[in-house]
Design an enzyme around this catalytic site. Structure first.
Site, PDB file in Angstrom:
ATOM      1  N   HIS A  37       0.862  -1.187   0.000  1.00  0.00           N
ATOM      2  CA  HIS A  37       0.000   0.000   0.000  1.00  0.00           C
ATOM      3  C   HIS A  37       0.896   1.233   0.000  1.00  0.00           C
ATOM      4  O   HIS A  37       2.133   1.110  -0.074  1.00  0.00           O
ATOM      5  CB  HIS A  37      -0.953  -0.029   1.202  1.00  0.00           C
ATOM      6  CG  HIS A  37      -0.264  -0.247   2.526  1.00  0.00           C
ATOM      7  ND1 HIS A  37       0.673   0.636   3.038  1.00  0.00           N
ATOM      8  CD2 HIS A  37      -0.351  -1.250   3.429  1.00  0.00           C
ATOM      9  CE1 HIS A  37       1.094   0.189   4.205  1.00  0.00           C
ATOM     10  NE2 HIS A  37       0.507  -0.962   4.463  1.00  0.00           N
ATOM     11  N   HIS A  40       4.085   1.308   2.179  1.00  0.00           N
ATOM     12  CA  HIS A  40       5.250   0.609   1.617  1.00  0.00           C
ATOM     13  C   HIS A  40       5.838   1.411   0.461  1.00  0.00           C
ATOM     14  O   HIS A  40       7.059   1.535   0.326  1.00  0.00           O
ATOM     15  CB  HIS A  40       4.836  -0.758   1.053  1.00  0.00           C
ATOM     16  CG  HIS A  40       4.216  -1.699   2.045  1.00  0.00           C
ATOM     17  ND1 HIS A  40       2.903  -2.067   1.979  1.00  0.00           N
ATOM     18  CD2 HIS A  40       4.736  -2.364   3.104  1.00  0.00           C
ATOM     19  CE1 HIS A  40       2.625  -2.920   2.960  1.00  0.00           C
ATOM     20  NE2 HIS A  40       3.726  -3.121   3.658  1.00  0.00           N
ATOM     21  N   GLN A  64       7.048 -14.692  13.057  1.00  0.00           N
ATOM     22  CA  GLN A  64       6.577 -13.547  13.830  1.00  0.00           C
ATOM     23  C   GLN A  64       5.082 -13.612  14.117  1.00  0.00           C
ATOM     24  O   GLN A  64       4.535 -12.713  14.747  1.00  0.00           O
ATOM     25  CB  GLN A  64       6.941 -12.231  13.146  1.00  0.00           C
ATOM     26  CG  GLN A  64       6.188 -11.926  11.867  1.00  0.00           C
ATOM     27  CD  GLN A  64       6.738 -10.688  11.180  1.00  0.00           C
ATOM     28  OE1 GLN A  64       7.829 -10.692  10.628  1.00  0.00           O
ATOM     29  NE2 GLN A  64       5.991  -9.599  11.232  1.00  0.00           N
ATOM     30  N   GLY A 150       9.112   1.575   8.576  1.00  0.00           N
ATOM     31  CA  GLY A 150       8.110   2.594   8.877  1.00  0.00           C
ATOM     32  C   GLY A 150       7.988   2.874  10.365  1.00  0.00           C
ATOM     33  O   GLY A 150       8.083   1.966  11.188  1.00  0.00           O
ATOM     34  N   ASP A 153       5.301   1.004  12.710  1.00  0.00           N
ATOM     35  CA  ASP A 153       5.633  -0.101  13.610  1.00  0.00           C
ATOM     36  C   ASP A 153       6.768   0.360  14.511  1.00  0.00           C
ATOM     37  O   ASP A 153       7.928  -0.041  14.351  1.00  0.00           O
ATOM     38  CB  ASP A 153       6.000  -1.344  12.791  1.00  0.00           C
ATOM     39  CG  ASP A 153       4.835  -1.816  11.950  1.00  0.00           C
ATOM     40  OD1 ASP A 153       3.925  -2.444  12.511  1.00  0.00           O
ATOM     41  OD2 ASP A 153       4.794  -1.501  10.752  1.00  0.00           O
ATOM     42  N   SER A 189      -1.781  -3.429   5.902  1.00  0.00           N
ATOM     43  CA  SER A 189      -2.310  -4.543   5.099  1.00  0.00           C
ATOM     44  C   SER A 189      -3.516  -5.158   5.808  1.00  0.00           C
ATOM     45  O   SER A 189      -4.416  -5.701   5.166  1.00  0.00           O
ATOM     46  CB  SER A 189      -1.220  -5.600   4.888  1.00  0.00           C
ATOM     47  OG  SER A 189      -0.073  -4.995   4.324  1.00  0.00           O
ATOM     48  N   ARG A 190      -3.547  -5.073   7.131  1.00  0.00           N
ATOM     49  CA  ARG A 190      -4.657  -5.673   7.890  1.00  0.00           C
ATOM     50  C   ARG A 190      -5.951  -4.865   7.782  1.00  0.00           C
ATOM     51  O   ARG A 190      -7.014  -5.360   8.164  1.00  0.00           O
ATOM     52  CB  ARG A 190      -4.259  -5.848   9.364  1.00  0.00           C
ATOM     53  CG  ARG A 190      -3.209  -6.941   9.548  1.00  0.00           C
ATOM     54  CD  ARG A 190      -3.025  -7.332  11.017  1.00  0.00           C
ATOM     55  NE  ARG A 190      -2.259  -8.545  11.141  1.00  0.00           N
ATOM     56  CZ  ARG A 190      -0.950  -8.602  11.415  1.00  0.00           C
ATOM     57  NH1 ARG A 190      -0.264  -7.494  11.594  1.00  0.00           N
ATOM     58  NH2 ARG A 190      -0.334  -9.764  11.510  1.00  0.00           N
TER      59      ARG A 190
END
Ligand code: AMP
Length: 279
Positions: A37, A40, A64, A150, A153, A189-190
């Site tokens: 998206h 990124h 992870q 990013g 996070d 993404s979620r």
């Protein structure tokens, strides 16, 4: 208009290593889990501006994810991602299968006992062991001059910076600003899991951070008061944590400009979302 170069897609670690050997000049690297998206894309574009070559990896890293998390349903969009990588100026796209990256019974990186097991690490114990392990492997394969992560996070970024420093890895970690949709929702993404109603509810997360920012601008610096205000905006979403910390993730009583972080994790239906603000 200059024609875009083709992206070379690579599946094997050996192939990436040998192509990397052939590169002269600086290399920017953007590790991702795909379903790309604008967040990124902004990292890839930054890497393009600052380096002679750009490598992107797409790997949904099993280590992870905790048992019962969304590893199997995590969005996978190879063809669309390849096109997006091309448009952002990526040269090499690394798309390994799990067996390229992991073998049986092998060493793992252990995240620090405190910073790696608080906040996200408390809700998802072992998550950052998996993150640091895969990032170390990917850095060793891509051997970038600069690697891009990013601020979205935040805890991951802080732990990666620390690993790079303490493991003496020859790479510069560059952070990218959080990209949001017009209404404030941080891209993730979620977000694809959200129904329309849930997406509206999810706006409470960014709104809670904007409220904190408003209070801080007004002169409020007491973390207890700011946390309460954030929780009030989040209500009735189930909250995993609201935390105000320094840039090493240690709890603080008072916000100090340029030195603090506000981190939020909340659930919208079955979707768990995180967001933060670097104050
Ligand atoms: P992921 O694919 O979720 O592992 O993310 C790959 C990289 O993109 C990580 O460094 C993330 O922090 C970064 N990223 C994810 N969402 C955003 C966003 N909304 N803005 C900027 N960077 C992001």
């Amino acid at each position: 208009m200059k024609a875009l170069k083709a992206v070379i897609s690579i599946n094997s670690a050996a192939d990436l290593l040998s192509r990397r050997e052939g590169l002269t000049g600086s290399v920017g690297f953007v590790p991702t889990m795909g379903a790309l998206h604008a967040g990124h894309m902004s990292l890839i574009r930054q890497a393009r501006e600052e380096n002679d070559h750009v490598i992107v990896s797409i790997f949904v890293n099993p280590t992870q994810f905790l048992p019962g998390e969304d590893f199997t349903r995590y969005p996978r969009k190879k063809e669309a991602d390849e096109l997006l990588c091309k448009s952002a100026g990526c040269d090499l796209l690394f798309l390994p299968q799990t067996q390229e990256i992991y073998g049986a019974d092998e060493p793992m990186v252990k995240a620090p006992a405190v910073a790696g097991y608080t906040l996200e690490g408390q809700v998802r114990p072992g998550h950052f062991d998996g993150v640091l392990t895969v990032v170390l492997k990917l850095l060793n394969l891509a051997r970038p001059t600069k690697a891009y992560f990013g601020k979205k996070d935040a805890q991951q970024l802080i732990l990666i910076r620390q690993m790079v420093e303490r493991f003496f890895l020859p790479v510069t970690i560059v952070s990218g600003e959080t990209i949001r949709q017009k209404d404030g929702l941080a891209l993730s993404s979620r977000n694809e899991y959200l129904s329309d109603t849930e997406r509206t509810q999810a706006l409470k997360i960014s709104q809670s951070l904007f409220e904190a920012s408003r209070l801080i601008k007004q002169g409020q610096n007491q973390t207890a008061a700011i946390e309460t205000a954030v929780q009030r905006v989040l209500d009735p979403l189930p909250i995993d944590y609201v935390a105000i910390t320094d840039r090493q993730l240690r709890p603080i009583d008072q916000v100090a400009k340029g030195e603090s972080l506000i981190l939020v994790a909340a659930r919208v239906g079955s979707v768990r979302l995180i967001d933060n603000m670097w104050v």
